[in-house]
Design a protein around this motif. Structure first.
Motif, short mmCIF file in Angstrom:
data_model
loop_
_atom_site.label_atom_id
_atom_site.label_comp_id
_atom_site.label_asym_id
_atom_site.label_seq_id
_atom_site.Cartn_x
_atom_site.Cartn_y
_atom_site.Cartn_z
N VAL A 94 1.06 -1.51 0.21
CA VAL A 94 0.23 0.02 0.28
C VAL A 94 0.91 1.59 0.15
N ASP A 95 2.17 1.42 0.44
CA ASP A 95 3.01 2.44 0.81
C ASP A 95 3.09 2.56 -0.25
N CYS A 96 3.71 2.16 -0.82
CA CYS A 96 4.21 1.96 -2.45
C CYS A 96 3.52 2.12 -3.42
N ALA A 97 1.94 1.55 -4.02
CA ALA A 97 1.27 2.18 -4.70
C ALA A 97 1.07 3.32 -3.66
N LYS A 98 0.45 4.18 -3.09
CA LYS A 98 0.28 5.87 -2.62
C LYS A 98 1.76 6.56 -3.05
N MET A 99 3.04 6.19 -3.18
CA MET A 99 3.65 6.81 -3.07
C MET A 99 4.09 7.01 -4.78
N ILE A 100 3.37 5.98 -5.79
CA ILE A 100 3.56 5.89 -6.89
C ILE A 100 2.66 6.68 -7.56
N LEU A 101 1.52 6.30 -6.89
CA LEU A 101 -0.15 7.08 -7.42
C LEU A 101 -0.07 9.05 -7.01
N VAL A 102 0.74 9.27 -6.01
CA VAL A 102 0.57 10.56 -4.84
C VAL A 102 1.04 11.48 -6.69
N HIS A 103 2.33 11.26 -6.90
CA HIS A 103 2.84 11.70 -8.30
C HIS A 103 2.49 11.79 -9.14
N THR A 104 2.01 10.36 -10.14
CA THR A 104 1.01 9.90 -11.03
C THR A 104 -0.12 10.84 -10.86
N ALA A 105 -0.91 11.45 -10.17
CA ALA A 105 -1.84 11.71 -10.00
C ALA A 105 -1.58 13.41 -9.91
N VAL A 106 -0.97 13.80 -9.68
CA VAL A 106 -0.06 15.25 -9.98
C VAL A 106 0.29 15.45 -11.39
N LEU A 107 0.44 14.50 -11.96
CA LEU A 107 1.42 14.57 -13.37
C LEU A 107 -0.09 14.66 -13.82
#
Length: 244
Positions: free
Chosen positions: A113-126
């Motif tokens: 979950v932590d890894c998914a969160k890390m990837i998705l937060v910056h993907t969402a900003v992009l």
């Protein structure tokens, strides 16, 4: 069943050491997680269920970043979703230590979950940059990608440092156990810019494009500096373990 006050008291005694933890996590996120952990205990939830609830809050907030046009109210809702998700991320471990129901499956799920969160937060900003922001140039689209690289490398390198350190400790000759060193308040303050809870605060600026871009870019630069410092520190620590 134990009273909530009794559960909170037991949770206060089941905390991880404060060493290496920023002031935000020590005085805001862990206490908030303790309240959520006590509530989850009263509801009969398992640590893994708390992890999944944490993921639901976090991923809903990130969906809002990617899919909703930025504005003051979406910014507040996104921040609240991320902050609650982070507090619940602390609650699952506290609940596991309280009930003794933790295990490798829970640790694995938490890291996933932590890894998914890390990837998705910056993907969402992009995605938000591309869909809604009037960027000065397309070069700004590289910023979330760079921040994503820094975040993932920090996470993976830190996790490897922890696991390799544990393996070395298991194979090393046994010595009298020493208590954890006292936590440094100066270090706790210095670590604030690298704390995920502090990072979440930048989303309160999402209603103002220029302010959000500036705040996000500043945090990206700070995290890059911390990555360089952490990599050097972890390498030296692991090299010292080899010499033992």
């Amino acid at each position: 069943m134990e009273s909530t006050s009794t559960v909170l008291r037991e949770l206060r005694g089941a905390q991880k050491p404060a060493k290496g933890v920023s002031l935000y996590s020590r005085y805001v996120n862990r206490p908030a997680g303790r309240i959520f952990a006590a509530a989850a205990f009263r509801l009969g939830m398992t640590p893994n269920q708390v992890t999944l609830v944490s993921a639901a809050f976090t991923f809903a907030a990130l969906a809002g970043v990617a899919l909703a046009r930025p504005g003051p109210w979406p910014a507040v809702l996104v921040y609240l979703g991320l902050a609650v998700g982070f507090a619940l991320d602390s609650a699952d471990g506290q609940l596991a230590r309280l009930t003794g129901r933790g295990g490798p499956d829970g640790e694995w799920l938490d890291h996933v979950v932590d890894c998914a969160k890390m990837i998705l937060v910056h993907t969402a900003v992009l995605i938000s940059f591309h869909r809604y922001f009037a960027l000065p140039s397309d070069g700004w689209l590289l910023l979330p990608l760079g921040f994503l690289f820094v975040a993932v490398l920090t996470f993976c390198a830190g996790l490897l440092r922890e696991q390799l350190g544990k393996a070395a400790a298991r194979s090393a000759p046994k010595s009298p156990a020493a208590g954890p060193p006292p936590a440094s308040r100066l270090r706790a303050v210095a670590l604030l810019p690298a704390d995920y809870g502090v990072f979440c605060l930048v989303f309160l600026l999402l209603g103002d494009e220029r302010a959000f871009r500036a705040g996000y870019a500043l945090l990206a630069a700070v995290h890059a500096v911390f990555l360089a410092l952490f990599l050097g520190k972890w390498f030296r620590e692991l090299r010292a373990l080899r010499a033992q």
